[in-house]
Design a protein around this motif. Structure first.
Motif, PDB file in Angstrom:
ATOM      1  N   ASN A 175       0.600  -1.266   0.015  1.00 27.13           N
ATOM      2  CA  ASN A 175      -0.056   0.107  -0.098  1.00 27.13           C
ATOM      3  C   ASN A 175       0.884   1.317  -0.105  1.00 27.13           C
ATOM      4  O   ASN A 175       0.161   2.183   0.168  1.00 27.13           O
ATOM      5  CB  ASN A 175      -0.991   0.085   1.345  1.00 27.13           C
ATOM      6  CG  ASN A 175      -1.865  -1.459   1.096  1.00 27.13           C
ATOM      7  OD1 ASN A 175      -2.447  -1.229   0.266  1.00 27.13           O
ATOM      8  ND2 ASN A 175      -1.743  -2.045   2.262  1.00 27.13           N
ATOM      9  N   SER A 176       1.993   1.200  -0.524  1.00 25.15           N
ATOM     10  CA  SER A 176       3.099   2.340  -0.090  1.00 25.15           C
ATOM     11  C   SER A 176       2.610   3.093  -1.477  1.00 25.15           C
ATOM     12  O   SER A 176       2.193   2.833  -2.557  1.00 25.15           O
ATOM     13  CB  SER A 176       4.404   1.774  -0.498  1.00 25.15           C
ATOM     14  OG  SER A 176       4.780   0.974  -1.743  1.00 25.15           O
ATOM     15  N   ARG A 177       3.099   4.342  -1.521  1.00 24.42           N
ATOM     16  CA  ARG A 177       3.243   5.328  -2.632  1.00 24.42           C
ATOM     17  C   ARG A 177       3.978   4.575  -3.858  1.00 24.42           C
ATOM     18  O   ARG A 177       3.544   5.077  -5.109  1.00 24.42           O
ATOM     19  CB  ARG A 177       3.553   6.676  -2.204  1.00 24.42           C
ATOM     20  CG  ARG A 177       2.849   7.562  -1.156  1.00 24.42           C
ATOM     21  CD  ARG A 177       3.377   8.870  -0.892  1.00 24.42           C
ATOM     22  NE  ARG A 177       4.342   8.527   0.166  1.00 24.42           N
ATOM     23  CZ  ARG A 177       5.422   9.274   0.222  1.00 24.42           C
ATOM     24  NH1 ARG A 177       5.823  10.150  -0.765  1.00 24.42           N
ATOM     25  NH2 ARG A 177       6.352   9.211   1.394  1.00 24.42           N
ATOM     26  N   ALA A 178       5.098   4.211  -3.619  1.00 20.68           N
ATOM     27  CA  ALA A 178       5.845   3.558  -4.597  1.00 20.68           C
ATOM     28  C   ALA A 178       5.249   2.611  -5.569  1.00 20.68           C
ATOM     29  O   ALA A 178       5.174   2.513  -6.827  1.00 20.68           O
ATOM     30  CB  ALA A 178       7.199   2.945  -4.224  1.00 20.68           C
ATOM     31  N   VAL A 179       4.423   1.524  -4.798  1.00 20.28           N
ATOM     32  CA  VAL A 179       3.627   0.625  -5.599  1.00 20.28           C
ATOM     33  C   VAL A 179       2.466   1.301  -6.381  1.00 20.28           C
ATOM     34  O   VAL A 179       2.333   1.054  -7.394  1.00 20.28           O
ATOM     35  CB  VAL A 179       3.275  -0.676  -4.660  1.00 20.28           C
ATOM     36  CG1 VAL A 179       2.250  -1.349  -4.975  1.00 20.28           C
ATOM     37  CG2 VAL A 179       4.360  -1.369  -4.091  1.00 20.28           C
ATOM     38  N   ALA A 180       1.825   2.331  -5.768  1.00 17.63           N
ATOM     39  CA  ALA A 180       0.612   2.944  -6.312  1.00 17.63           C
ATOM     40  C   ALA A 180       1.128   3.720  -7.522  1.00 17.63           C
ATOM     41  O   ALA A 180       0.469   3.565  -8.827  1.00 17.63           O
ATOM     42  CB  ALA A 180      -0.047   3.786  -5.297  1.00 17.63           C
ATOM     43  N   PHE A 181       2.341   4.419  -7.404  1.00 20.26           N
ATOM     44  CA  PHE A 181       2.816   4.904  -8.731  1.00 20.26           C
ATOM     45  C   PHE A 181       3.161   3.849  -9.729  1.00 20.26           C
ATOM     46  O   PHE A 181       2.676   4.177 -11.189  1.00 20.26           O
ATOM     47  CB  PHE A 181       4.148   5.765  -8.140  1.00 20.26           C
ATOM     48  CG  PHE A 181       4.692   6.399  -9.428  1.00 20.26           C
ATOM     49  CD1 PHE A 181       4.274   7.802  -9.865  1.00 20.26           C
ATOM     50  CD2 PHE A 181       5.922   5.868 -10.139  1.00 20.26           C
ATOM     51  CE1 PHE A 181       4.675   8.185 -10.869  1.00 20.26           C
ATOM     52  CE2 PHE A 181       6.489   6.371 -11.094  1.00 20.26           C
ATOM     53  CZ  PHE A 181       6.114   7.708 -11.711  1.00 20.26           C
ATOM     54  N   ALA A 182       3.844   2.930  -9.460  1.00 20.32           N
ATOM     55  CA  ALA A 182       4.118   1.927 -10.301  1.00 20.32           C
ATOM     56  C   ALA A 182       2.967   1.258 -11.031  1.00 20.32           C
ATOM     57  O   ALA A 182       3.013   1.060 -12.352  1.00 20.32           O
ATOM     58  CB  ALA A 182       5.010   0.862  -9.752  1.00 20.32           C
ATOM     59  N   ALA A 246      10.468   6.795   2.588  1.00 22.55           N
ATOM     60  CA  ALA A 246       9.246   6.630   3.009  1.00 22.55           C
ATOM     61  C   ALA A 246       8.059   6.358   1.978  1.00 22.55           C
ATOM     62  O   ALA A 246       7.320   5.691   2.194  1.00 22.55           O
ATOM     63  CB  ALA A 246       8.505   7.828   3.917  1.00 22.55           C
ATOM     64  N   ALA A 247       8.510   6.630   0.632  1.00 24.35           N
ATOM     65  CA  ALA A 247       7.500   6.247  -0.339  1.00 24.35           C
ATOM     66  C   ALA A 247       7.592   4.796  -0.581  1.00 24.35           C
ATOM     67  O   ALA A 247       6.505   4.488  -1.208  1.00 24.35           O
ATOM     68  CB  ALA A 247       8.077   6.762  -1.528  1.00 24.35           C
ATOM     69  N   TRP A 248       8.688   4.075  -0.254  1.00 25.92           N
ATOM     70  CA  TRP A 248       8.530   2.519  -0.069  1.00 25.92           C
ATOM     71  C   TRP A 248       7.988   1.999   1.064  1.00 25.92           C
ATOM     72  O   TRP A 248       7.745   0.619   0.945  1.00 25.92           O
ATOM     73  CB  TRP A 248       9.832   2.022  -0.443  1.00 25.92           C
ATOM     74  CG  TRP A 248      10.392   2.419  -1.947  1.00 25.92           C
ATOM     75  CD1 TRP A 248      10.613   3.765  -2.558  1.00 25.92           C
ATOM     76  CD2 TRP A 248      10.814   1.535  -2.890  1.00 25.92           C
ATOM     77  NE1 TRP A 248      11.036   3.719  -3.764  1.00 25.92           N
ATOM     78  CE2 TRP A 248      11.109   2.246  -4.188  1.00 25.92           C
ATOM     79  CE3 TRP A 248      10.692   0.158  -3.228  1.00 25.92           C
ATOM     80  CZ2 TRP A 248      11.621   1.543  -5.479  1.00 25.92           C
ATOM     81  CZ3 TRP A 248      11.022  -0.449  -4.141  1.00 25.92           C
ATOM     82  CH2 TRP A 248      11.605   0.326  -5.377  1.00 25.92           C
ATOM     83  N   HIS A 249       7.726   2.491   1.938  1.00 27.62           N
ATOM     84  CA  HIS A 249       7.278   1.968   3.354  1.00 27.62           C
ATOM     85  C   HIS A 249       5.997   1.781   3.477  1.00 27.62           C
ATOM     86  O   HIS A 249       5.096   2.676   2.967  1.00 27.62           O
ATOM     87  CB  HIS A 249       7.925   2.866   4.426  1.00 27.62           C
ATOM     88  CG  HIS A 249       7.639   2.207   5.922  1.00 27.62           C
ATOM     89  ND1 HIS A 249       8.295   1.290   6.260  1.00 27.62           N
ATOM     90  CD2 HIS A 249       6.818   2.665   6.948  1.00 27.62           C
ATOM     91  CE1 HIS A 249       7.799   1.044   7.519  1.00 27.62           C
ATOM     92  NE2 HIS A 249       6.974   1.985   7.740  1.00 27.62           N
ATOM     93  N   GLU A 250       5.759   0.519   3.920  1.00 23.63           N
ATOM     94  CA  GLU A 250       4.201   0.214   4.264  1.00 23.63           C
ATOM     95  C   GLU A 250       3.501   1.056   5.261  1.00 23.63           C
ATOM     96  O   GLU A 250       4.007   1.169   6.603  1.00 23.63           O
ATOM     97  CB  GLU A 250       3.878  -1.165   4.398  1.00 23.63           C
ATOM     98  CG  GLU A 250       2.558  -1.858   4.796  1.00 23.63           C
ATOM     99  CD  GLU A 250       1.694  -1.865   3.610  1.00 23.63           C
ATOM    100  OE1 GLU A 250       0.592  -2.041   3.881  1.00 23.63           O
ATOM    101  OE2 GLU A 250       2.224  -1.679   2.428  1.00 23.63           O
ATOM    102  N   PRO A 251       2.369   1.825   4.876  1.00 19.41           N
ATOM    103  CA  PRO A 251       2.037   2.622   6.034  1.00 19.41           C
ATOM    104  C   PRO A 251       1.132   1.872   7.056  1.00 19.41           C
ATOM    105  O   PRO A 251       0.906   0.742   6.800  1.00 19.41           O
ATOM    106  CB  PRO A 251       0.739   3.281   5.339  1.00 19.41           C
ATOM    107  CG  PRO A 251       0.534   2.586   3.777  1.00 19.41           C
ATOM    108  CD  PRO A 251       1.785   1.877   3.722  1.00 19.41           C
ATOM    109  N   GLY A 252       0.879   2.384   8.156  1.00 18.99           N
ATOM    110  CA  GLY A 252       0.550   1.881   9.398  1.00 18.99           C
ATOM    111  C   GLY A 252       1.362   1.156  10.188  1.00 18.99           C
ATOM    112  O   GLY A 252       2.271   0.735   9.854  1.00 18.99           O
ATOM    113  N   PRO A 253       0.750   0.693  11.377  1.00 18.75           N
ATOM    114  CA  PRO A 253       1.169   0.160  12.637  1.00 18.75           C
ATOM    115  C   PRO A 253       1.462  -1.415  11.892  1.00 18.75           C
ATOM    116  O   PRO A 253       0.556  -1.848  11.401  1.00 18.75           O
ATOM    117  CB  PRO A 253       0.623   0.211  13.939  1.00 18.75           C
ATOM    118  CG  PRO A 253      -0.861   0.365  13.152  1.00 18.75           C
ATOM    119  CD  PRO A 253      -0.858   1.179  11.884  1.00 18.75           C
ATOM    120  N   LYS A 254       2.609  -2.231  12.817  1.00 21.57           N
ATOM    121  CA  LYS A 254       2.667  -3.491  12.255  1.00 21.57           C
ATOM    122  C   LYS A 254       2.758  -4.347  13.702  1.00 21.57           C
ATOM    123  O   LYS A 254       3.377  -3.767  14.533  1.00 21.57           O
ATOM    124  CB  LYS A 254       4.023  -3.864  11.433  1.00 21.57           C
ATOM    125  CG  LYS A 254       3.743  -3.413  10.071  1.00 21.57           C
ATOM    126  CD  LYS A 254       4.499  -1.737  10.016  1.00 21.57           C
ATOM    127  CE  LYS A 254       4.434  -1.379   8.581  1.00 21.57           C
ATOM    128  NZ  LYS A 254       4.779   0.158   8.550  1.00 21.57           N
TER     129      LYS A 254
END
Length: 458
Positions: A175-182, A246-254
């Motif tokens: 759900n990262s920005r990098a995956v969304a952009f790709a 941060a663009a490649w990081h999965e958002p939210g807690p884990k």
């Protein structure tokens, strides 16, 4: 330690150290000699050794050369370019490792460095770390071997060599920005998205090989969650190579091992802190150290002793080494561990007083012929640490051939009987002494010394 001082000196030199030309180097206080060496490993010996930043410059230059090599007009294949590009730095790194081990006056510290470099394996068997393995050992392992395990773990995990070797550079939060952009770009160009989500390799190996152990109490959901924590840790084309994007990081807690961690770069530090202090990590590290120094199947008493010291000290490795040196189980006279090819060749260089001269050629002193290609372990698990893995008939015969060649080369100028006396003393049994005494000539005597059980084992 109930053994007489000369026997303890021999055990310290060969079991804890890397071999000595004379037991006088150890002296009458074998335990004190070892304890005095606890600290960071020596600075690696050698000229033209690259820092991580310089090694990464080499990697990025290689990538450009590979791109050019794809152009038929250049007249070179990509593989040919890569081989030439890295040959010199790989040979320089390897020679540095061997010369440092062969010449150090702190061989216990050097053995610990070799142990941890194998524990946190990065291997040339995978092309993505070409040019980086030597810098990894010098900067992520050597300075940290006697401090807090947490610091060593963090340095190894976040080094560019480890991030590349275990594919964290290819991992992105689903759900990262990098995956969304790709995904948007792939739809626009009507092609498959090249970036799709998590790669769990680094997370899995940290849990299984570096901290908790395979039976350490983690589950597949823990691996997946930890992989999400690791997203965003990447290798930069600039500076020292490691950055959090941060663009490649999965958002939210884990949630890893039942504990909730926040989004962001700090989460990795928190997870590694908790893993370093976990009871399973204490026992896993204690078992590996006991197996390396004492026996393939060390006693539960010794493992318990080391693990307890690890927990009491908060994972301070120097304290664990002190406990190991003070444990009576570590001073049993009979050598139980078989030397790896590297240990065998390095100990021969030290015992025979050859020092760095033995590694002037580019054959690593014959270690590859004996079955171990240094800096190129076959898997992230590193080289095996059990005798049975190095005792196949072909492996033993190669040791015989190597020892015979060394005997022929040096046996007329080296008195094997004298070497045996000053380097092994009471550790050398009567049967081995008789064989060496009855040898037909100097070359045969030296070959018999090198193949003696007391030399092959430690």
């Amino acid at each position: 330690m109930a053994n007489p001082a000369p026997l303890n000196a021999a055990i310290a030199a060969h079991r804890f150290g890397l071999g000595e030309a004379s037991l006088a180097a150890v002296g009458s206080d074998a335990q004190g000699w070892l304890l005095s060496q606890i600290g960071p490993a020596d600075v690696a010996q050698g000229a033209n050794l690259l820092s991580t930043a310089q090694a990464l410059d080499l990697v990025h230059a290689e990538q450009e050369r590979r791109r050019l090599a794809r152009n038929p007009a250049q007249g070179l294949t990509a593989e040919a370019v890569v081989g030439g590009h890295y040959r010199e730095v790989i040979a320089t790194d390897l020679r540095s490792r061997l010369v440092t081990a062969a010449t150090t006056r702190r061989p216990f510290a050097e053995r610990l460095q070799l142990f941890w470099a194998n524990h946190f394996t990065v291997s040339l068997a995978k092309g993505s770390v070409r040019g980086l393995v030597g810098a990894f050992e010098r900067e992520a392992i050597r300075p940290y071997i006697a401090g807090a395990f947490e610091d060593l773990l963090l340095a190894a995990t976040t080094h560019p060599a480890m991030l590349r070797y275990l594919d964290n550079t290819q991992s992105a939060g689903p759900n990262s920005r990098a995956v969304a952009f790709a995904a948007r770009r792939a739809r626009r160009l009507q092609e498959d998205a090249r970036l799709t989500g998590l790669n769990e390799n680094l997370a899995r190996e940290i849990l299984e090989l570096h901290t908790l152990g395979v039976d350490g109490g983690y589950s597949q959901p823990d691996v997946t969650a930890f992989a999400a924590v690791l997203t965003g840790w990447r290798v930069s084309a600039k500076d020292d190579g490691t950055r959090f994007d941060a663009a490649w990081h999965e958002p939210g807690p884990k949630t890893v091992l039942g504990k909730r961690y926040p989004e962001g770069a700090q989460a990795l530090h928190e997870v590694l802190h908790d893993l370093a202090l976990h009871p399973s990590t204490a026992r896993f590290i204690a078992t590996k150290l006991a197996r390396h120094f004492v026996a393939d199947d060390p006693s539960a008493e010794l493992i318990d002793r080391l693990a307890a010291r690890y927990r009491r000290s908060g994972g301070q490795l120097g304290e664990v080494y002190r406990e190991l040196v003070q444990a009576p189980q570590a001073w049993q006279p009979a050598p139980a561990k078989l030397k790896t090819p590297e240990e065998f060749v390095v100990s021969a260089a030290r015992v025979l007083g050859l020092g760095e001269r033995w590694f002037e050629r580019n054959d690593a002193g014959g270690i590859v012929v004996l079955g171990q290609r240094l800096h190129a372990a076959p898997s992230p698990a590193g080289w095996p640490d059990r005798s049975e893995d190095w005792l196949g008939p072909d492996a033993v015969w190669k040791r015989v051939e190597w020892s015979t060649r060394v005997g022929e080369r040096l046996g007329r100028t080296v008195d094997a009987r004298q070497v045996a006396d000053v380097a092994f003393g009471p550790l050398l049994g009567e049967a081995s002494q008789r064989q060496i005494e009855r040898a037909a000539d100097g070359p045969q005597a030296l070959a018999l010394l090198l193949m003696a059980p007391e030399f092959q084992r430690r």
